[in-house]
Design an enzyme around this catalytic site. Structure first.
Site, PDB file in Angstrom:
ATOM      1  N   LYS A  13     -11.227 -77.831   0.105  1.00  0.00           N
ATOM      2  CA  LYS A  13     -12.277 -78.809   0.397  1.00  0.00           C
ATOM      3  C   LYS A  13     -12.554 -79.715  -0.801  1.00  0.00           C
ATOM      4  O   LYS A  13     -12.875 -80.878  -0.622  1.00  0.00           O
ATOM      5  CB  LYS A  13     -13.539 -78.159   0.940  1.00  0.00           C
ATOM      6  CG  LYS A  13     -14.302 -77.286  -0.019  1.00  0.00           C
ATOM      7  CD  LYS A  13     -15.497 -76.698   0.707  1.00  0.00           C
ATOM      8  CE  LYS A  13     -16.402 -75.872  -0.208  1.00  0.00           C
ATOM      9  NZ  LYS A  13     -15.734 -75.043  -1.210  1.00  0.00           N
ATOM     10  N   ARG A  88     -24.866 -74.522   0.642  1.00  0.00           N
ATOM     11  CA  ARG A  88     -24.218 -73.224   0.806  1.00  0.00           C
ATOM     12  C   ARG A  88     -25.128 -72.243   1.530  1.00  0.00           C
ATOM     13  O   ARG A  88     -24.684 -71.153   1.904  1.00  0.00           O
ATOM     14  CB  ARG A  88     -23.890 -72.654  -0.573  1.00  0.00           C
ATOM     15  CG  ARG A  88     -22.540 -73.101  -1.150  1.00  0.00           C
ATOM     16  CD  ARG A  88     -21.895 -71.902  -1.664  1.00  0.00           C
ATOM     17  NE  ARG A  88     -20.716 -71.860  -2.487  1.00  0.00           N
ATOM     18  CZ  ARG A  88     -20.108 -72.746  -3.198  1.00  0.00           C
ATOM     19  NH1 ARG A  88     -20.534 -73.966  -3.268  1.00  0.00           N
ATOM     20  NH2 ARG A  88     -19.044 -72.452  -3.894  1.00  0.00           N
ATOM     21  N   ARG A 127      -4.482 -70.680  -8.462  1.00  0.00           N
ATOM     22  CA  ARG A 127      -5.314 -71.606  -9.223  1.00  0.00           C
ATOM     23  C   ARG A 127      -5.814 -70.949 -10.506  1.00  0.00           C
ATOM     24  O   ARG A 127      -5.889 -71.586 -11.553  1.00  0.00           O
ATOM     25  CB  ARG A 127      -6.512 -72.033  -8.353  1.00  0.00           C
ATOM     26  CG  ARG A 127      -7.405 -73.062  -9.003  1.00  0.00           C
ATOM     27  CD  ARG A 127      -8.304 -73.727  -7.988  1.00  0.00           C
ATOM     28  NE  ARG A 127      -9.464 -72.910  -7.661  1.00  0.00           N
ATOM     29  CZ  ARG A 127     -10.351 -73.225  -6.711  1.00  0.00           C
ATOM     30  NH1 ARG A 127     -10.185 -74.310  -5.992  1.00  0.00           N
ATOM     31  NH2 ARG A 127     -11.386 -72.461  -6.472  1.00  0.00           N
ATOM     32  N   ARG A 133      -9.654 -70.887 -14.614  1.00  0.00           N
ATOM     33  CA  ARG A 133     -11.091 -70.942 -14.303  1.00  0.00           C
ATOM     34  C   ARG A 133     -11.678 -69.541 -14.278  1.00  0.00           C
ATOM     35  O   ARG A 133     -11.168 -68.659 -13.613  1.00  0.00           O
ATOM     36  CB  ARG A 133     -11.284 -71.600 -12.928  1.00  0.00           C
ATOM     37  CG  ARG A 133     -11.531 -73.072 -13.040  1.00  0.00           C
ATOM     38  CD  ARG A 133     -11.580 -73.708 -11.700  1.00  0.00           C
ATOM     39  NE  ARG A 133     -12.550 -73.070 -10.794  1.00  0.00           N
ATOM     40  CZ  ARG A 133     -12.897 -73.611  -9.662  1.00  0.00           C
ATOM     41  NH1 ARG A 133     -12.393 -74.757  -9.274  1.00  0.00           N
ATOM     42  NH2 ARG A 133     -13.758 -72.994  -8.875  1.00  0.00           N
ATOM     43  N   ARG A 144     -16.781 -63.959  -4.457  1.00  0.00           N
ATOM     44  CA  ARG A 144     -17.056 -65.300  -3.916  1.00  0.00           C
ATOM     45  C   ARG A 144     -16.731 -65.362  -2.434  1.00  0.00           C
ATOM     46  O   ARG A 144     -17.465 -65.962  -1.653  1.00  0.00           O
ATOM     47  CB  ARG A 144     -16.246 -66.357  -4.676  1.00  0.00           C
ATOM     48  CG  ARG A 144     -16.772 -66.578  -6.086  1.00  0.00           C
ATOM     49  CD  ARG A 144     -15.863 -67.470  -6.871  1.00  0.00           C
ATOM     50  NE  ARG A 144     -15.893 -68.832  -6.384  1.00  0.00           N
ATOM     51  CZ  ARG A 144     -14.900 -69.704  -6.535  1.00  0.00           C
ATOM     52  NH1 ARG A 144     -13.789 -69.338  -7.129  1.00  0.00           N
ATOM     53  NH2 ARG A 144     -15.023 -70.920  -6.093  1.00  0.00           N
TER      54      ARG A 144
HETATM   55  P1  AMP Z   1     -17.428 -74.082  -6.130  1.00  0.00           P
HETATM   56  O1  AMP Z   1     -16.558 -74.789  -7.115  1.00  0.00           O
HETATM   57  O2  AMP Z   1     -18.109 -74.997  -5.157  1.00  0.00           O
HETATM   58  O3  AMP Z   1     -16.740 -72.943  -5.430  1.00  0.00           O
HETATM   59  O4  AMP Z   1     -18.640 -73.417  -6.964  1.00  0.00           O
HETATM   60  C1  AMP Z   1     -18.385 -72.522  -8.014  1.00  0.00           C
HETATM   61  C2  AMP Z   1     -19.620 -71.640  -8.252  1.00  0.00           C
HETATM   62  O5  AMP Z   1     -20.755 -72.472  -8.577  1.00  0.00           O
HETATM   63  C3  AMP Z   1     -20.077 -70.839  -7.045  1.00  0.00           C
HETATM   64  O6  AMP Z   1     -19.370 -69.611  -6.937  1.00  0.00           O
HETATM   65  C4  AMP Z   1     -21.550 -70.637  -7.345  1.00  0.00           C
HETATM   66  O7  AMP Z   1     -21.748 -69.652  -8.346  1.00  0.00           O
HETATM   67  C5  AMP Z   1     -21.939 -71.968  -7.952  1.00  0.00           C
HETATM   68  N1  AMP Z   1     -22.354 -72.955  -6.910  1.00  0.00           N
HETATM   69  C6  AMP Z   1     -21.739 -74.117  -6.572  1.00  0.00           C
HETATM   70  N2  AMP Z   1     -22.389 -74.755  -5.585  1.00  0.00           N
HETATM   71  C7  AMP Z   1     -23.448 -73.965  -5.261  1.00  0.00           C
HETATM   72  C8  AMP Z   1     -24.488 -74.062  -4.289  1.00  0.00           C
HETATM   73  N3  AMP Z   1     -24.570 -75.094  -3.435  1.00  0.00           N
HETATM   74  N4  AMP Z   1     -25.419 -73.064  -4.256  1.00  0.00           N
HETATM   75  C9  AMP Z   1     -25.364 -72.024  -5.103  1.00  0.00           C
HETATM   76  N5  AMP Z   1     -24.397 -71.867  -6.024  1.00  0.00           N
HETATM   77  C10 AMP Z   1     -23.435 -72.823  -6.117  1.00  0.00           C
END
Ligand code: AMP
Length: 195
Positions: A13, A88, A127, A133, A144
């Site tokens: 995404k 989320r 990745r 990361r 996650r």
């Molecule tokens: P992502 O790159 O979107 O998968 O986000 C990486 C990490 O950032 C997630 O595993 C959460 O710890 C935090 N995170 C990102 N977006 C959110 C959100 N909308 N609400 C809560 N935590 C978030």
């Protein structure tokens, strides 16, 4: 256009949101990228978020809602935006509705990118070795995906009720997925034109 991308970690995404943002000339806004940047710069927010992200848990709703409130108020968001990784939770989705109500510009579409779990694991492990990361470590990946599984159904139901949700198959080459998303959004545009 104001569009939300839903989908599990590793569904592509982020890639698709950035590509679509370029095509539409609107910013692709990723709360994950914003938080990773804050962690890298060791800001107060970054120091607070770091352990939560490394554990694969969600940062508190009010923190990410605050980030989005500020970001969508900037001039480059005025013509629209793509949201990637936000909302989320249902609480975040409700807060987003209120923010958009305030500016009189509701969402146009929600794209739910679907990819089977076995493929997600493969992609995320790939990745992790390429990008290093810290939220892509194997223990974190599992958590996650678990958190995603727990939070996503109510979110999907929320946007289904709003009549905004479309599921898009996220398997295959990047270009193929892009073409599917374009098809869905053309449909959403036509529907908006009729409304
Ligand atoms: P992502 O790159 O979107 O998968 O986000 C990486 C990490 O950032 C997630 O595993 C959460 O710890 C935090 N995170 C990102 N977006 C959110 C959100 N909308 N609400 C809560 N935590 C978030």
């Amino acid at each position: 256009m104001r569009i939300v991308f839903l989908g599990p970690p590793g569904s592509g995404k982020g890639t698709q949101a950035k590509l679509l943002g370029k095509r539409l000339g609107v910013p692709a806004i990723s709360t994950g990228d914003m938080l990773r940047e804050a962690v890298r710069r060791e800001t107060p927010l970054g120091l607070r978020a770091r352990a939560i992200m490394e554990a694969g848990e969600l940062v508190p709703d009010e923190v990410v809602i605050g980030l989005i409130r500020e970001r969508i108020a900037t001039p480059d968001s005025a013509r629209g935006f793509i949201l990637d990784g936000f909302p989320r939770t249902v609480a975040q989705a409700q807060a987003l509705d209120r923010l958009l109500e305030d500016i009189g510009s509701p969402l146009d579409a929600v794209v739910n990118l679907a990819v089977p779990e076995a493929t997600l694991l493969e992609r995320l492990i790939g990745r992790a070795s390429q990008e290093g990361r810290s939220d892509d470590r194997p223990e974190t990946i599992r958590e996650r995906l678990r958190v995603y599984g727990e939070k996503n159904d109510p979110l999907v139901a929320f946007y289904e009720r709003a009549g905004l949700l479309t599921r898009v198959d996220g398997l295959g080459a990047v270009d193929d997925v892009t073409a599917r998303i374009d098809g869905v959004l053309r449909g959403a545009e036509r529907a908006a034109g009729r409304a």
